[in-house]
Design an enzyme around this catalytic site. Structure first.
Site, PDB file in Angstrom:
ATOM      1  N   ASN A  13      59.612  66.347  83.444  1.00  0.00           N
ATOM      2  CA  ASN A  13      60.649  65.389  83.833  1.00  0.00           C
ATOM      3  C   ASN A  13      60.699  65.341  85.359  1.00  0.00           C
ATOM      4  O   ASN A  13      61.214  66.257  85.987  1.00  0.00           O
ATOM      5  CB  ASN A  13      61.987  65.858  83.228  1.00  0.00           C
ATOM      6  N   LYS A  15      62.364  63.407  87.211  1.00  0.00           N
ATOM      7  CA  LYS A  15      63.693  63.003  87.703  1.00  0.00           C
ATOM      8  C   LYS A  15      63.546  61.945  88.807  1.00  0.00           C
ATOM      9  O   LYS A  15      62.593  61.170  88.789  1.00  0.00           O
ATOM     10  CB  LYS A  15      64.484  64.232  88.148  1.00  0.00           C
ATOM     11  N   HIS A  99      69.838  63.395  78.473  1.00  0.00           N
ATOM     12  CA  HIS A  99      69.654  64.498  79.417  1.00  0.00           C
ATOM     13  C   HIS A  99      71.013  64.866  80.016  1.00  0.00           C
ATOM     14  O   HIS A  99      71.856  63.999  80.253  1.00  0.00           O
ATOM     15  CB  HIS A  99      68.672  64.078  80.518  1.00  0.00           C
ATOM     16  N   GLU A 101      71.973  65.508  82.908  1.00  0.00           N
ATOM     17  CA  GLU A 101      72.349  64.811  84.150  1.00  0.00           C
ATOM     18  C   GLU A 101      72.878  63.410  83.842  1.00  0.00           C
ATOM     19  O   GLU A 101      73.759  62.903  84.539  1.00  0.00           O
ATOM     20  CB  GLU A 101      71.151  64.775  85.117  1.00  0.00           C
ATOM     21  N   GLU A 170      68.410  72.327  76.113  1.00  0.00           N
ATOM     22  CA  GLU A 170      68.463  72.626  77.545  1.00  0.00           C
ATOM     23  C   GLU A 170      69.867  73.112  77.910  1.00  0.00           C
ATOM     24  O   GLU A 170      70.777  72.295  78.143  1.00  0.00           O
ATOM     25  CB  GLU A 170      68.163  71.369  78.360  1.00  0.00           C
ATOM     26  N   GLY A 176      67.742  73.557  86.698  1.00  0.00           N
ATOM     27  CA  GLY A 176      67.655  73.481  88.158  1.00  0.00           C
ATOM     28  C   GLY A 176      68.324  74.632  88.890  1.00  0.00           C
ATOM     29  O   GLY A 176      68.530  74.567  90.092  1.00  0.00           O
ATOM     30  N   SER A 216      64.804  75.667  84.008  1.00  0.00           N
ATOM     31  CA  SER A 216      64.139  76.613  84.911  1.00  0.00           C
ATOM     32  C   SER A 216      62.895  77.262  84.297  1.00  0.00           C
ATOM     33  O   SER A 216      62.647  78.456  84.515  1.00  0.00           O
ATOM     34  CB  SER A 216      65.125  77.670  85.413  1.00  0.00           C
TER      35      SER A 216
HETATM   36  P1  PGA Z   1      64.431  72.356  85.566  1.00  0.00           P
HETATM   37  O1  PGA Z   1      64.913  71.024  84.829  1.00  0.00           O
HETATM   38  O2  PGA Z   1      63.127  72.767  84.953  1.00  0.00           O
HETATM   39  O3  PGA Z   1      64.305  71.970  87.022  1.00  0.00           O
HETATM   40  O4  PGA Z   1      65.493  73.375  85.338  1.00  0.00           O
HETATM   41  C1  PGA Z   1      64.751  70.877  83.436  1.00  0.00           C
HETATM   42  C2  PGA Z   1      65.264  69.531  83.003  1.00  0.00           C
HETATM   43  O5  PGA Z   1      66.215  69.024  83.594  1.00  0.00           O
HETATM   44  O6  PGA Z   1      64.727  68.938  82.054  1.00  0.00           O
END
Ligand code: PGA
Length: 256
Positions: A13, A15, A99, A101, A170, A176, A216
């Site tokens: 992803n 983003k 997601h 976010e 997740e 993140g 992460s």
């Molecule tokens: P990350 O993000 O690997 O940076 O923690 C995962 C995601 O948002 O799908």
């Protein structure tokens, strides 16, 4: 079907990152990774404006391209939106939906997520449906309750298209932040989700559906996470922008 027969799924992803140079360079890099596409699906999620160039750059490879989001509406007077029909026209076969976010910053409620899943599936677009608890919910012992409430939205939206869905667990506190769920913590949730699917849908769907982990994931922790029985792959944010992604893709070999 057991964990060794479910095909591993690795999603990157990207983003709101990347420019045209990144798309070109990173596609070259991705094409250089030798993986067995009969054992592992690799899907990358660029921004909408980079979907077509990424598709073009990756043509001739087995790497798939996914949107990060989709409109809950069909074509029409919805300024700034991108419809499932438009994704289909572009030959995009996947989209992320729900997601954290999107839930946190853009008002994607369960109702919105349900509409997005339905309209994607109606247009033949496969869905990576994201679920997961926030830190305070985990601390209050509500992890499973939250994940199941997210699962119920998926169940009511999916109709009979279970083969077009991947579930991404997740935990929001791990996205993140550098705080990964331990393999045991992730496995426990994945196993409970599969058990819930057996009890509430059926055994066949539970055994076939891929439940991937996100939050992460790095080249340092992927090999241990993937060994867990109910972890069928990853959704990777930060590490998918770096060369680390190659090792994360190749972690599927640990499962064989
Ligand atoms: P990350 O993000 O690997 O940076 O923690 C995962 C995601 O948002 O799908």
């Amino acid at each position: 079907m057991d964990s060794t027969t479910r095909k591993i799924f690795i999603g990157g992803n990207w983003k709101c990152n990347g420019d045209r140079k990144f798309i070109k360079d990173n596609s070259e890099f991705l094409k250089s990774i030798k993986f067995d596409n009969s054992k592992c699906d690799v899907v990358v999620c660029p921004t909408f404006i980079h979907l077509e160039s990424t598709l073009n750059e990756l043509s001739g490879s087995s790497i798939l391209v996914s949107a990060q989001n989709v409109s809950m509406n069909d074509n029409g007077a919805f300024t700034g939106e991108i419809s499932a029909k438009q994704l289909k026209d572009l030959n995009i076969k996947w989209t992320l939906v729900g997601h954290s976010e999107r839930r946190q910053f853009f008002g994607d409620t369960e109702e919105v997520i349900s509409k997005k899943i339905k309209i994607s599936l109606q247009n033949g677009i496969n869905v990576i449906a994201c679920i997961g608890e926030k830190l305070e919910e985990r601390n209050e012992g509500k992890t499973l309750e939250v994940c199941i409430s997210h699962m119920k939205t998926i169940v009511e939206s999916v109709e009979n298209n279970w083969d077009k869905i991947v579930i991404a667990y997740e935990p929001v506190w791990a996205i993140g932040t550098g705080k990964t769920a331990t393999p045991e913590m992730a496995q426990e949730v994945h196993q409970q989700l599969r058990k819930w699917i057996i009890e509430n849908i059926n055994e066949e769907i539970a055994s076939k559906i891929r439940i991937i982990y996100g939050g992460s994931v790095t080249e340092g922790n992927c090999n241990l996470l993937i060994k867990e029985k109910d972890i069928d792959g990853f959704l990777v944010g930060g590490s998918s922008l770096k060369s680390d992604f190659s090792k994360i893709i190749l972690s599927y070999e640990q499962k064989l």
